[in-house]
Design an enzyme around this catalytic site. Structure first.
Site, PDB file in Angstrom:
ATOM      1  N   GLN A 196      76.620  71.077  14.629  1.00 49.79           N
ATOM      2  CA  GLN A 196      76.576  69.879  13.792  1.00 49.79           C
ATOM      3  C   GLN A 196      77.960  69.254  13.613  1.00 49.79           C
ATOM      4  OE1 GLN A 196      76.248  69.575   9.376  1.00 49.79           O
ATOM      5  NE2 GLN A 196      74.176  68.797   9.800  1.00 49.79           N
ATOM      6  N   GLY A 204      64.525  71.986   1.593  1.00 53.34           N
ATOM      7  CA  GLY A 204      64.485  71.846   0.144  1.00 53.34           C
ATOM      8  C   GLY A 204      63.376  72.642  -0.500  1.00 53.34           C
ATOM      9  N   ASN A 205      63.682  73.349  -1.594  1.00 54.16           N
ATOM     10  CA  ASN A 205      62.727  74.122  -2.397  1.00 54.16           C
ATOM     11  C   ASN A 205      62.261  75.422  -1.758  1.00 54.16           C
ATOM     12  OD1 ASN A 205      62.889  71.890  -4.051  1.00 54.16           O
ATOM     13  ND2 ASN A 205      60.762  71.243  -3.799  1.00 54.16           N
ATOM     14  N   CYS A 259      75.251  65.010   3.879  1.00 56.72           N
ATOM     15  CA  CYS A 259      76.203  65.582   2.928  1.00 56.72           C
ATOM     16  C   CYS A 259      76.452  64.628   1.770  1.00 56.72           C
ATOM     17  CB  CYS A 259      77.522  65.911   3.620  1.00 56.72           C
ATOM     18  SG  CYS A 259      78.723  66.690   2.502  1.00 56.72           S
TER      19      CYS A 259
END
Length: 404
Positions: free
Chosen positions: A96, A226-227, A125
């Site tokens: 990345q 996420g989560n 970011c």
């Protein structure tokens, strides 16, 4: 996941979309996120032992890598001298970059395209350093520039380009954004279900409905981010979003075995090894590799792995905080002492406390649930907290009495 033999990228035809996802990456579902100073080679190696099927490098600054003005930055960012990073034992791998300059991005990506399976552009970011450097999520309003960044790599690299991004407040804008990324040439989209403003104390919950909308709108593979705190969250996320894979960052840092199912039925569904044992295994990997691991990365991993016990063992926490330098023996000494104490506590407990309904015991790796930016309401003398949406991950942890 299919077992694949990875060859130098330039020696194979360039594949796209699902053909790339299946034939080159092996249809991974468990993905380790790009994490600054944390998804380094040693952690990627440990992660693969515990079920990770694809890993990303830490974010590399394309400007600094292309110009190489900072002494030694290239070998710190991605070590090519020893041949371990991007080698046969470090695949599949996606490198990345963060950038706002297509030419610098292309120059940097070309330098590493033979050492990876794809190149990812960081569009997510949200940190102040990204604002100052004008990259990551602070590019998300400059669609023409983003299109050019992606398309430049798509047209000129021998490996595919992918993109990781954050959602907008508007579902419709999020979907249009994702479709633009696909048109530009991104062959995999990783959708982080939080907005640019959701960071630090305002992190909150990721919105899976937006990830599902992105998945339904594009034709390339989509990774959901996420989560993901426990193993049971993986299947739930895949079902609710329709995504092809889940990517974990913080959840996987606190329990590297997040992707490993439990051998016996449990509410978290996953493996929770003793954290001191994981820490020692990580140090053994660091010691065995020729590629240097930054001391800051080692220290960061140990703090996260050992977190469940550090509030109890304050002298160990203080000793770890004072460690400096690349000599591994002081790190080993701290972790061995922690292991001694955790083994003692487990014996004293007689194996008790392992039932998740009673809370995970402090000697095992476990998720860190960030306090939510929730509205506290005083109702009949009791404080009640709104959790964003019913049945959320954090809500389950609070209600079950699990460690925070």
């Amino acid at each position: 996941m299919e077992v694949l033999t990875h060859v130098m990228s330039s020696a194979r035809p360039k594949l796209h979309g699902y053909e790339f996802y299946r034939k080159v990456l092996g249809s991974p579902q468990y993905v380790v996120a790009p994490m600054v100073d944390q998804s380094e080679l040693a952690w990627r190696t440990l992660s693969r032992r515990y079920g990770a099927q694809l890993a990303y490098t830490p974010m590399i600054n394309a400007k600094m890598y292309a110009n190489n003005k900072r002494n030694g930055y290239r070998e710190i960012a991605f070590n090519t001298a020893f041949g371990e990073e991007g080698g046969p034992g470090d695949r599949p791998l996606i490198v990345q970059f963060c950038t706002n300059d297509p030419e610098q991005l292309l120059a940097s990506a070309r330098a590493l395209e033979s050492r990876c399976d794809a190149v990812d552009i960081n569009l997510g970011c949200p940190q102040d350093i990204a604002r100052k450097g004008h990259y990551g999520s602070f590019l998300q309003d400059e669609w023409d520039l983003i299109y050019k960044l992606i398309n430049t790599l798509h047209a000129n690299l021998s490996v595919p380009v992918t993109a990781k991004f954050r959602v907008f407040s508007s579902l419709e804008q999020t979907v249009e954004y994702a479709k633009m990324l696909e048109r530009a040439g991104a062959q995999i989209l990783t959708c982080h279900g939080r907005t640019r403003e959701q960071r630090g104390q305002n992190t909150g919950l990721a919105d899976w409905t937006k990830i599902r909308a992105v998945k339904e709108a594009v034709s390339v593979p989509v990774f959901a981010n996420g989560n993901i705190l426990t193993h049971t969250d993986i299947a739930r996320c895949l079902a609710e979003t329709g995504a092809d894979a889940v990517m974990s960052a913080e959840g996987q840092l606190y329990n590297v075995a997040l992707f490993t199912p439990s051998p016996t039925p449990s509410k978290t569904g996953g493996l929770h090894p003793r954290h001191a044992d994981l820490a020692l295994e990580y140090l053994d990997i660091v010691a065995s590799q020729k590629t240097p691991t930054p001391p800051s990365g080692i220290k960061g991993h140990l703090f996260k792995l050992l977190r469940p016990a550090l509030s109890r063992e304050t002298d160990i926490r203080n000793a770890l905080g004072q460690l400096r330098g690349s000599d591994l023996e002081p790190y080993y000494e701290v972790v061995r002492e922690m292991k001694k104490r955790m083994d003692r506590d487990a014996v004293v407990a007689g194996g008790g406390g392992s039932n998740v309904e009673e809370g995970l015991p402090h000697w095992v790796a476990q998720p860190y649930v960030r306090p939510l930016p929730a509205l506290q309401k005083q109702v009949e003398g009791e404080v009640k907290i709104g959790f964003g949406y019913e049945g959320s991950i954090a809500n389950r942890f609070y209600s079950q009495g699990l460690p925070l």
